[in-house]
Design an enzyme around this catalytic site. Sequence first.
Site, PDB file in Angstrom:
ATOM      1  N   GLY A  28      -2.036  14.363   1.325  1.00  0.00           N
ATOM      2  CA  GLY A  28      -2.780  15.247   2.209  1.00  0.00           C
ATOM      3  C   GLY A  28      -4.135  14.697   2.624  1.00  0.00           C
ATOM      4  O   GLY A  28      -4.627  13.706   2.052  1.00  0.00           O
ATOM      5  N   ASN A  29      -4.704  15.295   3.616  1.00  0.00           N
ATOM      6  CA  ASN A  29      -6.057  14.944   4.054  1.00  0.00           C
ATOM      7  C   ASN A  29      -6.622  16.072   4.894  1.00  0.00           C
ATOM      8  O   ASN A  29      -5.883  16.848   5.487  1.00  0.00           O
ATOM      9  CB  ASN A  29      -6.088  13.596   4.811  1.00  0.00           C
ATOM     10  CG  ASN A  29      -4.787  13.293   5.485  1.00  0.00           C
ATOM     11  OD1 ASN A  29      -4.514  13.873   6.520  1.00  0.00           O
ATOM     12  ND2 ASN A  29      -3.962  12.439   4.886  1.00  0.00           N
ATOM     13  N   THR A  44      -9.284   8.087   1.388  1.00  0.00           N
ATOM     14  CA  THR A  44      -7.878   7.730   1.168  1.00  0.00           C
ATOM     15  C   THR A  44      -7.585   7.605  -0.332  1.00  0.00           C
ATOM     16  O   THR A  44      -8.475   7.313  -1.137  1.00  0.00           O
ATOM     17  CB  THR A  44      -7.555   6.407   1.911  1.00  0.00           C
ATOM     18  OG1 THR A  44      -6.144   6.196   1.848  1.00  0.00           O
ATOM     19  CG2 THR A  44      -8.282   5.201   1.341  1.00  0.00           C
ATOM     20  N   SER A  73      -6.108   7.319   5.433  1.00  0.00           N
ATOM     21  CA  SER A  73      -5.266   6.427   6.244  1.00  0.00           C
ATOM     22  C   SER A  73      -4.655   7.181   7.427  1.00  0.00           C
ATOM     23  O   SER A  73      -4.115   6.564   8.339  1.00  0.00           O
ATOM     24  CB  SER A  73      -4.156   5.848   5.365  1.00  0.00           C
ATOM     25  OG  SER A  73      -3.380   6.909   4.832  1.00  0.00           O
ATOM     26  N   GLU A  74      -4.734   8.508   7.387  1.00  0.00           N
ATOM     27  CA  GLU A  74      -4.151   9.336   8.447  1.00  0.00           C
ATOM     28  C   GLU A  74      -5.208   9.788   9.454  1.00  0.00           C
ATOM     29  O   GLU A  74      -4.958  10.715  10.232  1.00  0.00           O
ATOM     30  CB  GLU A  74      -3.525  10.587   7.820  1.00  0.00           C
ATOM     31  CG  GLU A  74      -2.441  10.280   6.819  1.00  0.00           C
ATOM     32  CD  GLU A  74      -1.070  10.308   7.436  1.00  0.00           C
ATOM     33  OE1 GLU A  74      -0.909   9.732   8.544  1.00  0.00           O
ATOM     34  OE2 GLU A  74      -0.199  10.918   6.845  1.00  0.00           O
ATOM     35  N   HIS A  93      -3.929  18.389   6.725  1.00  0.00           N
ATOM     36  CA  HIS A  93      -2.558  17.871   6.599  1.00  0.00           C
ATOM     37  C   HIS A  93      -2.133  18.006   5.144  1.00  0.00           C
ATOM     38  O   HIS A  93      -2.875  17.592   4.237  1.00  0.00           O
ATOM     39  CB  HIS A  93      -2.503  16.399   7.017  1.00  0.00           C
ATOM     40  CG  HIS A  93      -1.296  15.688   6.498  1.00  0.00           C
ATOM     41  ND1 HIS A  93      -0.017  16.162   6.674  1.00  0.00           N
ATOM     42  CD2 HIS A  93      -1.172  14.546   5.779  1.00  0.00           C
ATOM     43  CE1 HIS A  93       0.837  15.336   6.096  1.00  0.00           C
ATOM     44  NE2 HIS A  93       0.163  14.345   5.531  1.00  0.00           N
ATOM     45  N   HIS A  95       1.593  18.810   2.360  1.00  0.00           N
ATOM     46  CA  HIS A  95       3.043  18.746   2.190  1.00  0.00           C
ATOM     47  C   HIS A  95       3.513  20.043   1.517  1.00  0.00           C
ATOM     48  O   HIS A  95       4.077  19.996   0.409  1.00  0.00           O
ATOM     49  CB  HIS A  95       3.428  17.533   1.345  1.00  0.00           C
ATOM     50  CG  HIS A  95       2.941  16.220   1.878  1.00  0.00           C
ATOM     51  ND1 HIS A  95       2.831  15.085   1.125  1.00  0.00           N
ATOM     52  CD2 HIS A  95       2.536  15.858   3.133  1.00  0.00           C
ATOM     53  CE1 HIS A  95       2.387  14.074   1.864  1.00  0.00           C
ATOM     54  NE2 HIS A  95       2.188  14.529   3.088  1.00  0.00           N
ATOM     55  N   HIS A 156       7.982  14.067   6.675  1.00  0.00           N
ATOM     56  CA  HIS A 156       6.600  13.793   6.298  1.00  0.00           C
ATOM     57  C   HIS A 156       5.918  15.062   5.767  1.00  0.00           C
ATOM     58  O   HIS A 156       5.675  15.170   4.573  1.00  0.00           O
ATOM     59  CB  HIS A 156       5.886  13.198   7.520  1.00  0.00           C
ATOM     60  CG  HIS A 156       4.491  12.750   7.293  1.00  0.00           C
ATOM     61  ND1 HIS A 156       3.777  12.074   8.245  1.00  0.00           N
ATOM     62  CD2 HIS A 156       3.661  12.895   6.240  1.00  0.00           C
ATOM     63  CE1 HIS A 156       2.578  11.804   7.794  1.00  0.00           C
ATOM     64  NE2 HIS A 156       2.490  12.292   6.573  1.00  0.00           N
TER      65      HIS A 156
HETATM   66  P1  13P Z   1      -4.529   9.404   2.470  1.00  0.00           P
HETATM   67  O1  13P Z   1      -4.772   9.456   0.972  1.00  0.00           O
HETATM   68  O2  13P Z   1      -4.812   8.052   3.038  1.00  0.00           O
HETATM   69  O3  13P Z   1      -5.265  10.506   3.173  1.00  0.00           O
HETATM   70  O4  13P Z   1      -2.966   9.662   2.710  1.00  0.00           O
HETATM   71  C1  13P Z   1      -2.363  10.788   2.137  1.00  0.00           C
HETATM   72  C2  13P Z   1      -1.104  11.202   2.851  1.00  0.00           C
HETATM   73  O5  13P Z   1      -0.733  12.346   2.804  1.00  0.00           O
HETATM   74  C3  13P Z   1      -0.318  10.178   3.578  1.00  0.00           C
HETATM   75  O6  13P Z   1       0.696  10.817   4.310  1.00  0.00           O
END
Ligand code: 13P
Length: 171
Positions: A28-29, A44, A73-74, A93, A95, A156
């Site tokens: 997540g982010n 990240t 990274s997102e 974001h 899951h 995803h």
């Molecule tokens: P990051 O840790 O880079 O934010 O990535 C987490 C993630 O959910 C990748 O899909």
Amino acid sequence: MDEQTARREIIKVGKLLYERSYVVSSDGNVSVRLDDGRVVATPTMTCKGRMTEDALAITDIEGRALSDRRASSELAMHLLIYRERPDVKAVCHAHPPHGTAFAVAGLAIDQPILSEVILTLGCVPLAGYGTPSTAELTDAMQPLVKHHNALLMANHGAVAYGADIWQAFDR
Ligand code: 13P
């Protein structure tokens, strides 16, 4: 929102995401677009339930680093949403298990089956698969962002956004 408030609220949202099992491990982010246009983003590879305010990264709206922390990274996905939606000030974001199950099964949440969702969120479409952190993913999302406040990303997870961080989290 100012930087200090954004840092504080992102930590709270990260804890909630983790405690509710909407994310595990470093999943997540979360980001907030500040009043001055900079972006505060989760770092990240960091557990969102155990972040500290000083761990957060700052970038400009093109994703260029303005701090020594490495942003998610997102981040490109967040920046796409900010570009497409001037009204949006925060992106989450995660899951969440049920939403992610739809995304894995290749299903949008677009049937009128739950009245609260229809009234408050509307249809949640499914963006085609794109490898996380690549243009393949942002290209798949781009046509949908203007018309919806939450999206599923195939195989995803989910992303939601709003006028503030709590609206993004709630969605
Ligand atoms: P990051 O840790 O880079 O934010 O990535 C987490 C993630 O959910 C990748 O899909």
